[in-house]
Motif scaffolding. Structure first.
Motif, PDB file in Angstrom:
ATOM      1  N   THR A 192       2.108   6.719  -6.777  1.00 27.22           N
ATOM      2  CA  THR A 192       0.972   7.489  -7.293  1.00 27.22           C
ATOM      3  C   THR A 192       1.110   8.968  -6.956  1.00 27.22           C
ATOM      4  O   THR A 192       0.850   9.838  -7.794  1.00 27.22           O
ATOM      5  CB  THR A 192      -0.350   6.943  -6.725  1.00 27.22           C
ATOM      6  OG1 THR A 192      -0.457   5.548  -7.037  1.00 27.22           O
ATOM      7  CG2 THR A 192      -1.550   7.681  -7.318  1.00 27.22           C
ATOM      8  N   ALA A 204       2.404   1.784  -3.409  1.00 25.86           N
ATOM      9  CA  ALA A 204       1.414   2.303  -4.353  1.00 25.86           C
ATOM     10  C   ALA A 204       1.100   3.767  -4.072  1.00 25.86           C
ATOM     11  O   ALA A 204       0.967   4.583  -4.994  1.00 25.86           O
ATOM     12  CB  ALA A 204       0.135   1.470  -4.282  1.00 25.86           C
ATOM     13  N   TYR A 209      -0.800  -3.828  -5.709  1.00 26.93           N
ATOM     14  CA  TYR A 209      -1.512  -3.538  -4.457  1.00 26.93           C
ATOM     15  C   TYR A 209      -2.990  -3.924  -4.567  1.00 26.93           C
ATOM     16  O   TYR A 209      -3.556  -4.528  -3.648  1.00 26.93           O
ATOM     17  CB  TYR A 209      -1.383  -2.060  -4.101  1.00 26.93           C
ATOM     18  CG  TYR A 209      -2.411  -1.614  -3.084  1.00 26.93           C
ATOM     19  CD1 TYR A 209      -2.330  -2.020  -1.751  1.00 26.93           C
ATOM     20  CD2 TYR A 209      -3.496  -0.819  -3.464  1.00 26.93           C
ATOM     21  CE1 TYR A 209      -3.291  -1.641  -0.827  1.00 26.93           C
ATOM     22  CE2 TYR A 209      -4.460  -0.437  -2.551  1.00 26.93           C
ATOM     23  CZ  TYR A 209      -4.358  -0.854  -1.234  1.00 26.93           C
ATOM     24  OH  TYR A 209      -5.321  -0.490  -0.324  1.00 26.93           O
ATOM     25  N   MET A 251       0.281   0.019  -8.370  1.00 27.70           N
ATOM     26  CA  MET A 251      -1.152   0.036  -8.076  1.00 27.70           C
ATOM     27  C   MET A 251      -1.781  -1.318  -8.374  1.00 27.70           C
ATOM     28  O   MET A 251      -2.612  -1.820  -7.591  1.00 27.70           O
ATOM     29  CB  MET A 251      -1.833   1.124  -8.902  1.00 27.70           C
ATOM     30  CG  MET A 251      -3.310   1.309  -8.585  1.00 27.70           C
ATOM     31  SD  MET A 251      -3.587   2.020  -6.944  1.00 27.70           S
ATOM     32  CE  MET A 251      -3.087   3.723  -7.256  1.00 27.70           C
ATOM     33  N   ARG A 311       0.836  -1.207   0.000  1.00 26.29           N
ATOM     34  CA  ARG A 311       0.000   0.000   0.000  1.00 26.29           C
ATOM     35  C   ARG A 311       0.870   1.255   0.000  1.00 26.29           C
ATOM     36  O   ARG A 311       0.612   2.193  -0.765  1.00 26.29           O
ATOM     37  CB  ARG A 311      -0.910  -0.001   1.236  1.00 26.29           C
ATOM     38  CG  ARG A 311      -1.838   1.205   1.322  1.00 26.29           C
ATOM     39  CD  ARG A 311      -2.651   1.175   2.609  1.00 26.29           C
ATOM     40  NE  ARG A 311      -1.817   1.401   3.780  1.00 26.29           N
ATOM     41  CZ  ARG A 311      -2.261   1.323   5.044  1.00 26.29           C
ATOM     42  NH1 ARG A 311      -3.520   1.001   5.273  1.00 26.29           N
ATOM     43  NH2 ARG A 311      -1.441   1.555   6.059  1.00 26.29           N
ATOM     44  N   ARG A 353       1.457   2.531 -12.219  1.00 24.31           N
ATOM     45  CA  ARG A 353       0.442   1.554 -12.638  1.00 24.31           C
ATOM     46  C   ARG A 353       0.797   0.157 -12.135  1.00 24.31           C
ATOM     47  O   ARG A 353      -0.065  -0.586 -11.672  1.00 24.31           O
ATOM     48  CB  ARG A 353       0.305   1.546 -14.168  1.00 24.31           C
ATOM     49  CG  ARG A 353      -0.306   2.815 -14.729  1.00 24.31           C
ATOM     50  CD  ARG A 353      -0.822   2.601 -16.142  1.00 24.31           C
ATOM     51  NE  ARG A 353       0.208   2.154 -17.080  1.00 24.31           N
ATOM     52  CZ  ARG A 353       0.972   2.958 -17.784  1.00 24.31           C
ATOM     53  NH1 ARG A 353       0.825   4.276 -17.664  1.00 24.31           N
ATOM     54  NH2 ARG A 353       1.874   2.482 -18.632  1.00 24.31           N
ATOM     55  N   HIS A 406      -6.268   2.284 -15.947  1.00 26.76           N
ATOM     56  CA  HIS A 406      -5.033   2.384 -15.171  1.00 26.76           C
ATOM     57  C   HIS A 406      -4.110   3.485 -15.670  1.00 26.76           C
ATOM     58  O   HIS A 406      -3.172   3.866 -14.980  1.00 26.76           O
ATOM     59  CB  HIS A 406      -4.292   1.045 -15.183  1.00 26.76           C
ATOM     60  CG  HIS A 406      -4.927   0.004 -14.318  1.00 26.76           C
ATOM     61  ND1 HIS A 406      -5.726   0.312 -13.252  1.00 26.76           N
ATOM     62  CD2 HIS A 406      -4.883  -1.355 -14.371  1.00 26.76           C
ATOM     63  CE1 HIS A 406      -6.144  -0.790 -12.662  1.00 26.76           C
ATOM     64  NE2 HIS A 406      -5.658  -1.825 -13.333  1.00 26.76           N
ATOM     65  N   ALA A 436      -9.469   3.409  -9.817  1.00 26.49           N
ATOM     66  CA  ALA A 436      -8.244   2.677 -10.162  1.00 26.49           C
ATOM     67  C   ALA A 436      -8.548   1.485 -11.060  1.00 26.49           C
ATOM     68  O   ALA A 436      -7.630   0.893 -11.635  1.00 26.49           O
ATOM     69  CB  ALA A 436      -7.544   2.202  -8.896  1.00 26.49           C
TER      70      ALA A 436
END
Length: 308
Positions: free
Chosen positions: A150, A146, A201, A198, A143, A195, A173, A169
């Motif tokens: 981001t 990500a 995650y 993410m 987490r 990406r 993406h 999300a």
């Protein structure tokens, strides 16, 4: 009507008509209640205050050592309040109209070097890919990776980031639809690294039993249902310490500054950066022009035939 009741009416208007965020409303409430208390001690009522009352309030803050930024913020809240009273026909004048805002120096934003950001992201990725981690620790590490990828890829405000719904999300993406200040939406692109972080995650998040009932991208056992800004900031500082970076020089907002400054350093247009940051006025984005000035100075120094 009592000051408290009119303040409530003002806050309801700011929420319903202006789309003010909860943090903004809380700030307005504190500032207006503090002013109402001071003016009541002078034997008056905030909605009926004269310019002299407001000036005395500002002088009192100055005497108590309030920073110019705090004084300016409180005066701004009062201006909004009295404009509301005027628009509603509760007053025929604005007592703040003849008052000047306290002068304040505009400080340059704290930023990190590209090398320092790279070290931070590398450490986050290393921990996210640590096969020795399992359960909650692994989810937390993925987490955080990500979140950081981001944040640095988009320059979002931390409140925008932690408050992302899971649906954004999953839709595309390559981009995220972000709801910013004043309930304004904007599209921000995601880098390939963001990406990937993410996606990894999301796969682990969706495997959690409790994820089905939680609409947030970064769920948590909190009042809001999503990760708190303070928790993210705390985890970020802890990661920075493990990466050998001074914790006093790092925060989610510093990464937002780094995003903007690094874009400009590498030739991005100021208007494009304004749009990505979600600034309604380009004058807010112009605080980063010191980066452009340094870059232009370097170009002249390196390439002008008469440079020393």
């Amino acid at each position: 009507m009592r000051a408290a009741a009119i303040i409530e009416n003002f806050l309801e208007m700011m929420s319903a008509e202006r789309g003010a965020a909860e943090n903004t409303l809380s700030s307005y409430r504190r500032d207006l209640e503090a002013a109402a208390e001071f003016i009541a001690a002078r034997g008056s009522n905030l909605p009926d205050a004269a310019s002299e009352d407001i000036r005395a309030y500002l002088d009192e803050m100055n005497t108590l050592g309030f920073a110019a930024t705090s004084q300016a913020r409180r005066l701004s809240a009062l201006r909004q309040f009295f404009r509301f009273l005027y628009a509603e026909g509760m007053r025929q004048d604005d007592p703040t109209g003849i008052l000047d805002a306290p002068k304040k120096e505009r400080s340059l934003p704290k930023i990190m070097s590209e090398q320092a950001v790279g070290r931070l992201l590398d450490r986050a990725k290393l921990e996210a890919e640590d096969s020795a981690m399992a359960g909650t620790d692994r989810l937390r590490a993925m987490r955080l990776h990500a979140l950081l990828e981001t944040l640095y890829a988009t320059g979002m405000r931390v409140s925008e980031l932690v408050g992302l719904p899971a649906s954004v999300a999953r839709s595309d993406h390559r981009f995220l639809l972000v709801r910013g200040k004043g309930a304004k939406d904007r599209m921000v692109p995601l880098s390939a690294k963001a990406r990937e972080a993410m996606s990894r995650y999301l796969a682990l998040r969706d495997a959690q039993p409790e994820s089905d009932d939680n609409p947030w991208l970064f769920p948590a056992f909190s009042e809001s249902g999503h990760l708190a800004r303070q928790v993210f900031a705390r985890e970020l500082k802890s990661l920075a310490a493990r990466a050998g970076i001074s914790t006093s020089a790092i925060s989610p907002h510093v990464l937002r500054h780094a995003f903007a400054s690094h874009l400009l350093q590498n030739g991005a247009d100021l208007r494009a950066v304004q749009q990505l940051l979600g600034h309604s006025d380009i004058s807010t984005t112009q605080i980063y022009t010191h980066v452009l000035e340094e870059r232009l100075h370097q170009l002249v120094s390196e390439h002008h035939p008469l440079a020393d």
